[in-house]
Scaffold this active site. Structure first.
Site, short mmCIF file in Angstrom:
data_model
loop_
_atom_site.label_atom_id
_atom_site.label_comp_id
_atom_site.label_asym_id
_atom_site.label_seq_id
_atom_site.Cartn_x
_atom_site.Cartn_y
_atom_site.Cartn_z
N SER A 163 -13.29 -1.79 18.84
CA SER A 163 -13.33 -0.59 19.68
C SER A 163 -14.64 0.18 19.52
O SER A 163 -14.94 1.07 20.33
CB SER A 163 -12.15 0.33 19.35
N HIS A 164 -15.43 -0.15 18.48
CA HIS A 164 -16.72 0.51 18.28
C HIS A 164 -17.88 -0.48 18.27
O HIS A 164 -18.96 -0.17 17.80
CB HIS A 164 -16.70 1.29 16.96
N HIS A 177 -22.19 11.14 20.42
CA HIS A 177 -21.65 10.33 19.32
C HIS A 177 -20.68 9.29 19.87
O HIS A 177 -19.73 9.64 20.54
CB HIS A 177 -20.93 11.21 18.30
N ALA A 223 -18.85 4.31 14.97
CA ALA A 223 -17.88 4.54 13.91
C ALA A 223 -18.48 5.38 12.78
O ALA A 223 -19.60 5.14 12.33
CB ALA A 223 -17.39 3.21 13.36
N ASP A 258 -9.56 2.00 21.66
CA ASP A 258 -8.51 0.99 21.64
C ASP A 258 -7.69 1.02 22.93
O ASP A 258 -7.27 -0.03 23.44
CB ASP A 258 -7.60 1.20 20.43
N HIS A 300 2.70 17.33 14.40
CA HIS A 300 1.99 18.57 14.07
C HIS A 300 0.89 18.35 13.04
O HIS A 300 -0.08 19.10 13.00
CB HIS A 300 2.97 19.63 13.56
N ARG A 344 -9.22 -4.76 5.11
CA ARG A 344 -9.21 -5.65 6.28
C ARG A 344 -10.60 -5.76 6.89
O ARG A 344 -11.02 -6.83 7.32
CB ARG A 344 -8.21 -5.12 7.31
#
Length: 346
Positions: free
Chosen positions: A55-56, A128, A131, A196, A238, A318
């Site tokens: 995703s980055h 920006h 990551a 994502d 929250h 990972r």
């Protein structure tokens, strides 16, 4: 054609690290980014792709070029570094991407943290889109503990609300571990990173319930509805909402920069990547632990060991495993993504 490139005739294509970097260089140079920006952005994107953070990774190039075409980023901006206080360094990114601004400010941040025990780097007026863990890892290699965060645009509804107001507002943390890989986490305060959801849309996939709501505030699994008409949701109800508001404040008004809603207003509906500020805090264990620093740092290893003894996974493991695999075997991209990136060179 190098040995690292495979499956060129099928649905996938395999590229090695050098080829990924060369591809980034070609795209960014083709669109007029200065050499320092090309180097800094490419380093961040390739690090993400090599670490499995899709995703980055390279898919972000499409957003970079679109933002440039919208007038949302300055491709040749020269960051200005200011020694603002004994423990504060500020960098005015001048409307450029944040990767180069961070690179320019990091040496002074490290120096101040080691001299004073703690230091802050405030980046202003940046775009920006990479990551935060890339920056955090850079600081842990200096033996520093680090925290980074930034607002984005108003993509996410606060808990109990249904309209976009808060940013996805990532928070990253890094803890050095001697010669080993640092303990690093980097996550959005939304249920999932916006990138994502974008990837699900590209692939024609539904998103899980809990990631977002539609224009009526109802749960939705349609990524286009959530991204274009509805709102993303915070993680942990929250709790994620409160953390997102904290990031809005300490990486916005505190450093003299925008809230996410103000970044959205600044964009004027063009769909550019977020324009805002970033806050990085660096702490030196050698100054803060009160002596016997190595002994105190070893106590953290006990904690990490006990986490793993329970069969739990440490954050970033990972990513390190993916990096090791990709360094040996290259990165496999979908042909659709590869072709979309290649179109940017034409």
């Amino acid at each position: 054609m190098s040995e690292a490139m495979q499956h060129v005739g099928g649905a996938e294509i395999n590229l090695g690290e050098a080829e990924l970097k060369a591809l980034c260089h070609k795209v960014l140079t083709r669109h007029g980014f200065s050499k320092p920006h090309v180097e800094a952005i490419s380093e961040a994107l390739v690090a993400a792709e090599m670490s499995g953070s899709r995703s980055h990774g390279l898919y972000r190039l499409m957003g970079f070029v679109a933002t440039l075409n919208n007038g949302g980023v300055m491709p040749k901006a020269v960051p200005v570094v200011e020694d603002a206080a004994p423990s504060v360094v500020k960098v005015d990114a001048k409307g450029g991407f944040s990767s180069l601004a961070f690179q320019q400010g990091a040496p002074e941040l490290v120096s101040k943290a080691k001299a004073n025990g703690i230091a802050i780097l405030a980046i202003n007026h940046c775009v920006h889109a990479t990551a935060l863990w890339v920056e955090i890892e850079r600081l842990t290699r200096e033996g520093l503990v680090a925290i980074a965060c930034n607002p984005t645009q108003s993509y996410m509804a606060p808990h109990g609300g249904s309209q976009p107001l808060l940013g996805t507002n990532p928070i990253a943390f890094g803890w050095p571990r001697g010669d080993g890989n640092p303990y690093v986490f980097d996550f959005a305060t939304s249920a999932i990173a916006r990138g994502d959801i974008e990837l699900h849309r590209r692939q024609g996939d539904e998103i899980p319930l809990g990631w977002g709501v539609d224009r009526e505030g109802m749960p939705s699994q349609d990524p286009t509805e959530v991204l274009d008409h509805g709102a993303m949701l915070p993680f942990g109800e929250h709790k994620g909402s409160a953390l997102a508001i904290m990031v809005e404040l300490i990486a916005g008004p505190l450093i003299g920069d925008m809230l996410s809603i103000e970044s959205t207003e600044h964009d004027q509906g063009k769909g550019s990547l977020p324009y805002h500020g970033e806050l990085i805090i660096a702490m030196d264990p050698a100054r803060l632990s009160g002596g016997n620093t190595q002994q105190h740092m070893l106590r953290s290893e006990r904690l990490f060991d006990m986490v793993k003894q329970q069969g739990a996974r440490l954050a970033s493991e990972r990513r390190y495993k993916a990096r090791q695999t990709h360094q040996a075997q290259g990165v496999t991209l979908s042909r659709a993504l590869y072709e979309d990136v290649m179109k940017l060179i034409l």
